[in-house]
Design a protein around this motif. Structure first.
Motif, short mmCIF file in Angstrom:
data_model
loop_
_atom_site.label_atom_id
_atom_site.label_comp_id
_atom_site.label_asym_id
_atom_site.label_seq_id
_atom_site.Cartn_x
_atom_site.Cartn_y
_atom_site.Cartn_z
N THR A 31 53.36 36.20 34.70
CA THR A 31 52.54 35.63 35.76
C THR A 31 52.96 34.19 35.99
O THR A 31 53.86 33.70 35.32
CB THR A 31 51.04 35.71 35.40
N ARG A 39 45.63 33.25 44.28
CA ARG A 39 44.89 34.53 44.37
C ARG A 39 43.46 34.44 43.85
O ARG A 39 42.63 35.26 44.20
CB ARG A 39 45.61 35.63 43.57
N CYS A 116 28.43 41.37 35.96
CA CYS A 116 28.38 40.02 36.54
C CYS A 116 27.09 39.74 37.31
O CYS A 116 26.83 38.59 37.66
CB CYS A 116 29.59 39.79 37.43
N ARG A 155 48.25 41.55 32.78
CA ARG A 155 48.21 40.36 33.64
C ARG A 155 47.18 40.46 34.77
O ARG A 155 46.77 39.44 35.32
CB ARG A 155 49.60 40.09 34.24
N GLN A 221 39.99 47.12 35.61
CA GLN A 221 39.53 46.81 36.97
C GLN A 221 40.60 47.17 38.00
O GLN A 221 41.77 46.82 37.84
CB GLN A 221 39.19 45.32 37.10
N ARG A 224 41.41 45.49 44.15
CA ARG A 224 41.22 45.46 45.61
C ARG A 224 39.90 46.05 46.09
O ARG A 224 39.20 45.40 46.86
CB ARG A 224 42.39 46.12 46.32
N ASN A 261 36.17 35.00 41.97
CA ASN A 261 37.42 34.73 42.68
C ASN A 261 37.08 33.74 43.79
O ASN A 261 36.15 33.98 44.58
CB ASN A 261 37.96 36.04 43.27
N GLY A 318 30.22 44.78 37.95
CA GLY A 318 30.43 46.17 37.55
C GLY A 318 29.16 46.99 37.73
O GLY A 318 28.04 46.48 37.63
#
Ligand code: ACO
Length: 335
Positions: A31, A39, A116, A155, A221, A224, A261, A318
């Motif tokens: 990475t 990202r 979360c 990653r 996970q 997308r 994110n 989740g």
């Protein structure tokens, strides 16, 4: 006291000292700093490295600090909920263990697991007990040692998560004060479980050589679909809680989003017409700390908050689980 609401009367966070930077991750997996920053918005995260420590140790540190800061004796706490996706063990639950570690005796204590969205789930649950008049000094703590379930050879997930905890104190205030947890929209869709899960170690796949060989004790996970559902879920929940209370974006002082994110946060803010200056963002420092992200933001921004400020807390995780909670802040920060 007549009719009451549950007001947040204190907040405290705790993060481990050890920092895991993007440069460190570059040495561990294929990475690079630029990919991670563009990202996700993440630059570094904190990792709990002390041997023999777990989510309850993170949680106990946040709760101890909260009690000291608010001048609350452990004996006064009559209810503690811990939100976590990384319980110390299957049972006893982490709320019980935290209570014992900080000296809270004989309180009602339990754990919630909504990934979360755990902190919002716990906050709303606690608020309802306070409104019902059952409990008067309530601790809601989010604590996650995410590093215990992350595969540091994958990653796609290892760049995202960090360890932290943060806690709030909830107390009853008369409804005439017009502060506290005002309203909430919480939702779930179990069909989302195929995109985000940890499947080893439960009753479906008890720990075995097979579960370990297949790395089923780590987070999986599919990024997308989760990204898409997160933006849509949070935006819809925020819209609904605001619409039914007649709130416009200009009425909202702060948006406090779950930090999964930076692009998700920006997309939700954009859809809702919230300027980013009024959106709490600290993902660059801590990554996704699951149940701790929202109270950790409140802790970091506490000195800027004023009595009567309108806050919209929103999360996605989740399950899927997601929602939005409208809180009117109950005190001037720094006091
Ligand atoms: N470094 C470099 N390249 C990478 C990395 C990495 N760390 N990870 C993935 N890639 C590659 C992929 O292999 C892929 O390559 P390919 O196109 O050759 O196949 C490419 O980058 C794009 O991968 P995507 O997974 O499509 O990347 P995306 O832009 O979707 O970002 C991310 C991935 C950050 C995970 C994003 O999808 C996301 O944030 N999803 C939602 C997270 C979330 O909200 N989770 C809910 C809460 S968590 C909880 O409840 C526990």
């Amino acid at each position: 006291m007549g009719k009451v609401r549950a007001a947040i009367t204190g907040v405290h966070g705790w993060v481990p000292e050890d920092v895991l930077t993007n440069a460190d991750l570059e040495k561990m997996v294929d990475t690079n700093d630029e990919w991670i920053r563009t990202r996700t918005g993440i630059q570094e995260r904190r990792i709990l490295k002390e041997p023999g420590t777990a989510s309850s140790d993170l949680g106990a540190r946040a709760v101890r600090g909260l009690l000291e800061k608010t001048g609350t004796s452990p004996d006064e706490v009559d209810f503690i909920i811990c939100a976590t996706a990384t319980p110390d063990m299957m049972f006893p639950d982490t709320a019980n263990i935290i209570a014992d570690k900080v000296g809270i005796k004989n309180a009602f204590a339990f754990e919630v697991n909504a990934a979360c969205s755990g902190f919002l789930t716990a906050l709303l649950t606690a608020a309802k007990y306070v409104e019902a008049g059952m409990y008067k000094k309530v601790v809601v703590v989010g604590a996650d040692k995410m590093s215990s379930i992350v595969d540091y050879t994958d990653r796609s997930t290892c760049i995202l998560f960090g360890d932290a905890s943060a806690a709030v104190l909830l107390e009853p205030v008369p409804v005439e004060e017009n502060t506290g947890v005002m309203d909430a929209v919480m939702r779930s869709d179990g069909s989302g479980r195929e995109y985000l899960y940890l499947k080893g170690g439960g009753s479906l796949h008890p720990a075995s050589h097979e579960t370990v060989d297949n790395k089923w004790h780590y987070i999986y996970q599919d990024g997308r679909p989760v990204f898409k559902a997160a933006v849509q879920g949070m935006a819809e929940a925020v819209q609904e809680v605001m619409a039914r209370n007649g709130l416009k974006p200009s009425d909202i002082d702060w948006v406090v989003p779950h930090q999964a994110n930076r692009r998700i946060i920006e997309a939700v803010a954009n859809m809702m017409d919230f300027p980013l200056e009024r959106v709490m963002i600290n993902i660059h420092k801590y990554g996704n700390t699951t149940t701790a992200t929202i109270p950790l933001c409140l802790w970091e921004w506490e000195s800027q908050l004023r009595k009567g400020d309108n806050l919209i807390l929103t999360a996605f995780g989740g399950g899927f689980t997601w929602g939005a909670v409208w809180v009117k802040w109950a005190y001037d920060g720094g006091k």
